[in-house]
Scaffold this motif. Structure first.
Motif, short mmCIF file in Angstrom:
data_model
loop_
_atom_site.label_atom_id
_atom_site.label_comp_id
_atom_site.label_asym_id
_atom_site.label_seq_id
_atom_site.Cartn_x
_atom_site.Cartn_y
_atom_site.Cartn_z
N LEU A 1 41.37 44.62 41.22
CA LEU A 1 41.79 43.27 41.59
C LEU A 1 41.09 42.87 42.89
N HIS A 2 40.38 41.77 42.85
CA HIS A 2 39.58 41.33 44.00
C HIS A 2 40.02 39.96 44.53
N GLU A 3 41.25 39.56 44.23
CA GLU A 3 41.71 38.24 44.67
C GLU A 3 42.09 38.20 46.15
N HIS A 4 42.20 39.34 46.80
CA HIS A 4 42.66 39.37 48.19
C HIS A 4 41.49 39.23 49.14
N THR A 5 41.70 38.46 50.20
CA THR A 5 40.62 38.17 51.14
C THR A 5 40.74 38.95 52.45
N LYS A 6 41.89 39.58 52.68
CA LYS A 6 42.08 40.36 53.90
C LYS A 6 42.76 41.69 53.56
N SER A 7 43.12 42.41 54.61
CA SER A 7 43.68 43.75 54.44
C SER A 7 44.97 43.70 53.62
N ILE A 8 45.13 44.67 52.73
CA ILE A 8 46.29 44.75 51.84
C ILE A 8 47.25 45.80 52.38
N THR B 1 51.97 42.30 45.42
CA THR B 1 51.11 42.78 46.49
C THR B 1 51.40 41.99 47.77
N THR B 2 51.16 42.65 48.89
CA THR B 2 51.33 42.03 50.22
C THR B 2 50.00 42.10 50.94
N SER C 1 38.57 59.11 45.04
CA SER C 1 38.71 57.79 44.41
C SER C 1 37.51 56.92 44.78
N SER C 2 37.51 55.74 44.24
CA SER C 2 36.43 54.79 44.53
C SER C 2 36.78 53.88 45.71
N MET C 3 37.81 54.23 46.46
CA MET C 3 38.27 53.40 47.57
C MET C 3 37.95 54.08 48.89
N GLY C 4 37.63 53.27 49.89
CA GLY C 4 37.35 53.81 51.21
C GLY C 4 38.61 54.19 51.96
N LYS C 5 39.72 53.56 51.63
CA LYS C 5 41.00 53.84 52.28
C LYS C 5 42.13 53.54 51.31
N ILE C 6 43.17 54.36 51.37
CA ILE C 6 44.35 54.15 50.52
C ILE C 6 45.57 53.98 51.42
N GLY D 1 44.22 49.37 48.90
CA GLY D 1 43.28 49.81 49.92
C GLY D 1 43.01 48.75 50.96
N LEU D 2 41.75 48.67 51.38
CA LEU D 2 41.38 47.70 52.41
C LEU D 2 41.54 46.28 51.89
N ARG D 3 40.73 45.92 50.88
CA ARG D 3 40.82 44.58 50.30
C ARG D 3 40.85 44.62 48.78
N ASP D 4 40.90 45.82 48.20
CA ASP D 4 40.91 45.96 46.75
C ASP D 4 42.16 46.68 46.30
N ILE D 5 42.56 46.37 45.07
CA ILE D 5 43.66 47.08 44.41
C ILE D 5 43.12 47.63 43.10
N HIS D 6 43.31 48.93 42.90
CA HIS D 6 42.79 49.61 41.71
C HIS D 6 43.93 50.23 40.92
N ILE D 7 43.78 50.22 39.61
CA ILE D 7 44.69 50.93 38.71
C ILE D 7 43.89 52.05 38.06
#
Length: 526
Positions: A391-398, A413-414, A346-351, A368-374
């Motif tokens: 989705l890039h609205e999150h500023t910290k870990s998801i 999302t949390t 995937s394009s994410m460093g962590k899931i 992931g870390l700070r991004d959410i992908h569909i």
């Protein structure tokens, strides 16, 4: 004595300076007189000064200079300055105080010292030596090693001598699963009716039970319409099963150890609720079959650590597994002997979590870390997959991201920035708009399991999440951000980090970080 020494040395230095000044004056005077004699009479020192035959052959200036040097030397010798200085040094050395050597008290052999920890001394209270540190490290490493591949027998860790009782326990789970395979499709209740049912849910001492040794990291409610059955996965790799409808409370719970690390996901199979699928950080995915009393191995990858999974098909034959390092696996359980795996990058460093759209099964969301992908499963690539939406609205870990259970038109999302967010996913295009932002304390700290907001399967527009508020409680929010209900009671004394709702009945099960399950149940649902 140091003062006397300093004074003596100062006197000597002053005397030397005075003598040197006198000598210079005499020498200067002699040189001047020599110059005058040479000018006035034109005679030399050799003719006028007797006893200077040793200076023959030298110029008058040099003879006069040597004469002055000799006279000065004789003058200093007559003063006996070097002898005086030597005597003063001897006096100073004799009168200097010697260093005091303090005698250290001898340590008594039988003297009782400060109290020391027996644990640090490797001694237990009975004065028996404990194993060395290296042995203890080896034991810890053995606990985290992978369990052997293949099926594992369901052997409870808290099993007593009554084996027939445990067999009856498993039979209850298996038969209840077969009898409860009916999904009532009801429309959404009104908020007023929904809230009234929530108000009737209560907690008591009989609905609180410790089922695992370590912190609970996943919770699942059996979909049975007749019995209340709860499963919990722990950070220690344990799985606890609890039958709340058992007549004797002490006989209603058993714990197993099918994994060696954190059990991060638990789901009952949607087609056969006698199967409980569990995923662990140890790189294994197992299926607990209550009918055969074994934990079958569904998928294993010793090179990676798993974080989350979900069902890609309604018959639960294909699974989507998320890895901590950002990889994704498509697992087909229909392959004879072992599951077929296809690994994607995937394009994410962590899931952290993966969740499949309830209607459009080709779409799934990852946190992931700070991004959410569909993503679209039809466009996954082994080298690198690009998301449809980010989705890039999150500023910290998801911590999590989930589609709403019936239509998938919402995403909750949390995030560690103490905000819960609801997005409009009714139209999956290049972007999905943010609908609601809810201020909610999600800072659980190091020792508590992180919060994850989960939708209520019965109510498309409401979700529940743990709370750090006092008194301890579990909150239910509407998608608009309005608080619908808060569960609390005298028996809820700790933070329930993870909570789930029954798919058809008004039952809530929450797990805390000490291995306890807290169940709120509507008395009419028993």
């Amino acid at each position: 004595m140091k003062a006397i020494s300093f004074k003596s040395e100062s006197t000597l230095q002053k005397s030397s300076l005075d003598v040197h000044a006198v000598n210079n004056k005499v020498e200067h005077k002699s040189n001047s007189e020599s110059g005058l004699h040479s000018v006035d009479t034109g005679s030399s020192d050799e003719d006028t000064t007797p006893g200077l035959d040793e200076f023959a052959g030298l110029s008058p200036y040099e003879r006069k200079r040597l004469k002055n040097i000799k006279e000065n030397a004789n003058f200093f010798a007559s003063l006996q300055l070097s002898e005086s200085a030597a005597r003063l040094r001897e006096m100073i050395k004799k009168k200097q105080p010697t260093e005091s050597k303090r005698k250290k008290p001898k340590k008594k052999e039988n003297e009782i010292g400060c109290r020391r920890s027996m644990r640090l001394l490797k001694v237990d209270p009975l004065r028996i030596s404990l194993p060395e540190a290296s042995t203890q490290l080896t034991l810890v490493e053995d606990e985290n090693t992978l369990l052997p591949p293949g099926p594992l027998e369901m052997i409870p860790e808290n099993q007593d001598d009554n084996n027939e009782l445990f067999k009856g326990f498993l039979k209850t789970w298996a038969e209840t699963s077969k009898a409860s395979n009916k999904n009532s499709e009801k429309g959404l209740s009104s908020i007023k009716s929904y809230k009234a049912n929530l108000n009737d849910m209560v907690i008591s001492e009989d609905t609180v039970r410790k089922v695992t040794k370590g912190a609970i990291s996943s919770v699942a409610l059996h979909p049975s319409e007749t019995r209340t059955l709860v499963a919990a996965g722990a950070k220690s790799g344990q799985i606890g099963l609890w039958d709340l409808t058992q007549q004797k409370k002490e006989d209603g719970a058993y714990s197993f150890h099918p994994h060696s690390q954190t059990v991060s996901c638990l789901y009952f199979s949607p087609t056969n609720p006698a199967h409980l699928l569990s995923l662990s950080y140890d790189g294994t995915l197992r299926c607990g079959d209550f009918s055969s009393a074994v934990f079958e191995e569904v998928y294993r990858n010793e090179r990676s650590s798993f974080s989350s999974f979900d069902f890609l098909t309604e018959d639960a034959s294909t699974l989507l597994v998320g890895h901590w390092d950002g990889h994704l696996s498509l697992v087909d359980r229909r392959t004879p002997g072992t599951s077929y795996e296809k690994l994607f990058n995937s394009s994410m460093g962590k899931i952290r979590t993966v969740h499949v759209h309830p209607v459009l099964k080709q779409y799934f969301i990852t946190a992931g870390l700070r991004d959410i992908h569909i993503y679209d499963t039809r466009r996954l690539n082994t080298r690198g997959s690009q998301p449809l939406i980010s989705l890039h609205e999150h500023t910290k870990s998801i911590a999590s991201a989930y589609f709403s259970p019936v239509t998938g038109n919402r995403v909750v999302t949390t995030c560690a920035d103490s905000k819960l967010r609801v997005f409009d996913s009714s139209c999956i295009s290049s972007q999905i708009p943010l609908l609601t932002t809810i201020r909610h304390n999600t800072i659980t700290g190091r020792w508590l399991t992180r919060f994850q907001a989960m939708w209520d399967p019965k109510q498309e527009d409401c979700f529940l999440v743990g709370s750090m508020a006092h008194p301890r409680q579990v909150d239910i929010f509407h998608e608009t951000g309005r608080n619908v209900h808060s569960f609390f009671g005298d028996c809820l004394l700790s933070v329930c980090s993870l909570s789930v709702m029954h798919p058809t009945r008004y039952i809530l099960a929450g797990g805390n970080s000490s291995g306890k399950l807290h169940v709120f149940i509507n008395e009419g649902s028993c």
